[in-house]
Design an enzyme around this catalytic site. Structure first.
Site, short mmCIF file in Angstrom:
data_model
loop_
_atom_site.label_atom_id
_atom_site.label_comp_id
_atom_site.label_asym_id
_atom_site.label_seq_id
_atom_site.Cartn_x
_atom_site.Cartn_y
_atom_site.Cartn_z
N ASP A 1 12.80 13.91 -3.63
CA ASP A 1 12.39 12.40 -3.19
C ASP A 1 13.06 11.76 -2.22
OD1 ASP A 1 9.98 10.77 -3.89
OD2 ASP A 1 9.85 11.52 -5.83
N ASN B 1 -10.83 5.85 -0.51
CA ASN B 1 -9.46 5.75 -0.68
C ASN B 1 -8.58 6.84 0.12
OD1 ASN B 1 -6.84 4.65 -2.25
ND2 ASN B 1 -6.77 6.80 -2.74
N GLU C 1 -8.15 1.00 2.84
CA GLU C 1 -7.31 1.73 3.74
C GLU C 1 -8.12 1.79 5.15
OE1 GLU C 1 -5.91 2.88 -0.26
OE2 GLU C 1 -8.13 2.59 0.63
#
Length: 410
Positions: free
Chosen positions: A238, A131, A194
């Site tokens: 964020d 991952n 990925e």
């Protein structure tokens, strides 16, 4: 391909003036470089930024123009994945003492909880698969960081399973990778996809094996362990440009560090255009595919005004009444975090806000063409949402059989 190969495409402005690690945002704003590719001198070290800060830049790496990104990404799975694995010793990096303060890690805004690694790709192994995903990391000391792991995403689950076994999760953190590897790491994919996805984007991928982990060609590589210990993380700005809350997050301890000679550290500005592009644009091909199941889709974009995350514009070739409504529902289903969709005809330039607004102004009637969904699951990043959110869609398409009445002459 690596970060240095991308420099010719990004054409960054290179600035030699030395800047402090906590002065970057004000410096870039004064120079009008907030969203422009740059390589900066931060306390004597090179820092690259904004290599994925526009559709034009992303298109250059993919070999398409800004209009064809969603279509290209929707078709990329048809390309072959060429992944070559070689020994770590073949990578041109040298081992150095682990000291995060030797890296030009930035503090972006005055209220930040500390200095943050924002472009660190965390690579973990799960059985025979790997991952790779981007996680923000607040520096705690020379060898450790607080790592934001979002449940129930894959890295969080791998860490949780390791802790339940009484173990720590071994990881590599790579900083300064090719922009398309960074983009692949930001894309939500099926487990273990990925590397193959990055290979398809990049036209091939070479990985370097060290013990149980594989890493791409990177400027900086750190090997360590995500422990069971939790520490305070935040505040952090964020995607919306507002502060996220402080949480208790896992502590990551680094045991080894490798760097290239005259390395280039890579940084993503929290809440900046690149942050938004990496979070939102990977959903465009997903929306494209979902909408293609219900009508003839022509194109999709996520909108910059919505942080490339909360709203999208979907362009269709309308063949029957109801196509646009179906497109709205399909688009909202494609990305649970999305809040609003505007559906337009194929004569509208979806990259032009004026063109999209023209379609809304001349082809949309609120009592007939406005769709509202209440009580849906939304995004925790939306400060206006509670436990649930409302979602909306606008059908700004021409009625079938009356196209001539809506045709623009000028």
């Amino acid at each position: 391909m690596n970060l240095r190969d991308a420099i010719d495409h990004a054409k960054p402005e290179i600035i030699d003036d030395e800047i402090g690690h906590d002065e970057i945002i004000s410096f870039l704003r004064k120079r009008g470089l907030d969203n422009k590719p740059v390589i900066l001198n931060v306390e004597g070290k090179k820092v690259a930024k904004n290599f994925v800060a526009s559709r034009e830049l992303l298109g250059r790496y993919l070999g398409v123009d800004a209009y064809n990104i969603a279509r290209e990404l929707a078709e990329v799975e048809r390309k072959g994945a060429k992944v070559e694995i070689v020994d770590f010793s073949e990578l041109d990096v040298g081992k150095t003492e682990v000291n995060l303060y030797d890296l030009p890690v930035l503090k972006y805004f005055p209220r930040d909880g500390g200095r943050y690694i924002t472009a660190g790709v965390v690579i973990a192994r799960s059985g025979e698969t790997y991952n790779a995903s981007i996680h923000r990391m607040m520096v705690l000391d020379e060898t450790s960081v607080a790592t934001r792991l979002v449940p129930p995403r894959h890295t969080y689950l791998l860490w949780k399973e390791a802790v339940e076994r009484g173990e720590e999760l071994e990881v590599a953190v790579v900083i300064g990778v090719h922009p398309l590897f960074l983009f692949a790491s930001a894309t939500r994919l099926p487990e273990g996809e990925e590397f193959s996805y990055a290979s398809r984007l990049m036209g091939g991928l070479r990985l370097y094996r060290k013990d149980n982990l594989l890493v791409p060609d990177s400027e900086i590589i750190l090997f360590g362990r995500i422990t069971a210990e939790r520490v305070r993380e935040g505040p952090f700005v964020d995607i919306t440009g507002t502060y996220d809350r402080i949480r208790d997050e896992p502590k990551l301890v680094f045991d080894e560090m490798y760097v290239k000679e005259d390395f280039i550290y890579y940084s993503i500005t929290p809440g900046g255009r690149e942050h938004q592009m990496l979070m939102g644009v990977p959903y465009e091909p997903v929306i494209y595919k979902f909408v293609s199941n219900v009508c003839k889709v022509k194109n999709v974009i996520t909108t910059p005004g919505s942080c490339h995350y909360f709203h999208s514009v979907v362009q269709i070739e309308k063949r029957s009444e109801g196509d646009a409504k179906n497109a709205i529902m399909a688009a909202l289903a494609a990305n649970p975090s999305m809040k609003g969709v505007i559906v337009v005809d194929d004569d509208i330039d979806i990259l032009s806000y004026e063109d999209v607004e023209f379609a809304v102004a001349t082809r949309f009637q609120p009592d007939r063409d406005f769709v509202v969904v209440s009580g849906a699951r939304g995004s925790s990043l939306d400060p206006s949402a509670g436990k649930t959110t409302s979602k909306w869609g606008i059908d700004a398409t021409k009625p079938i059989g009356r196209e001539d009445e809506f045709r623009r002459i000028i």
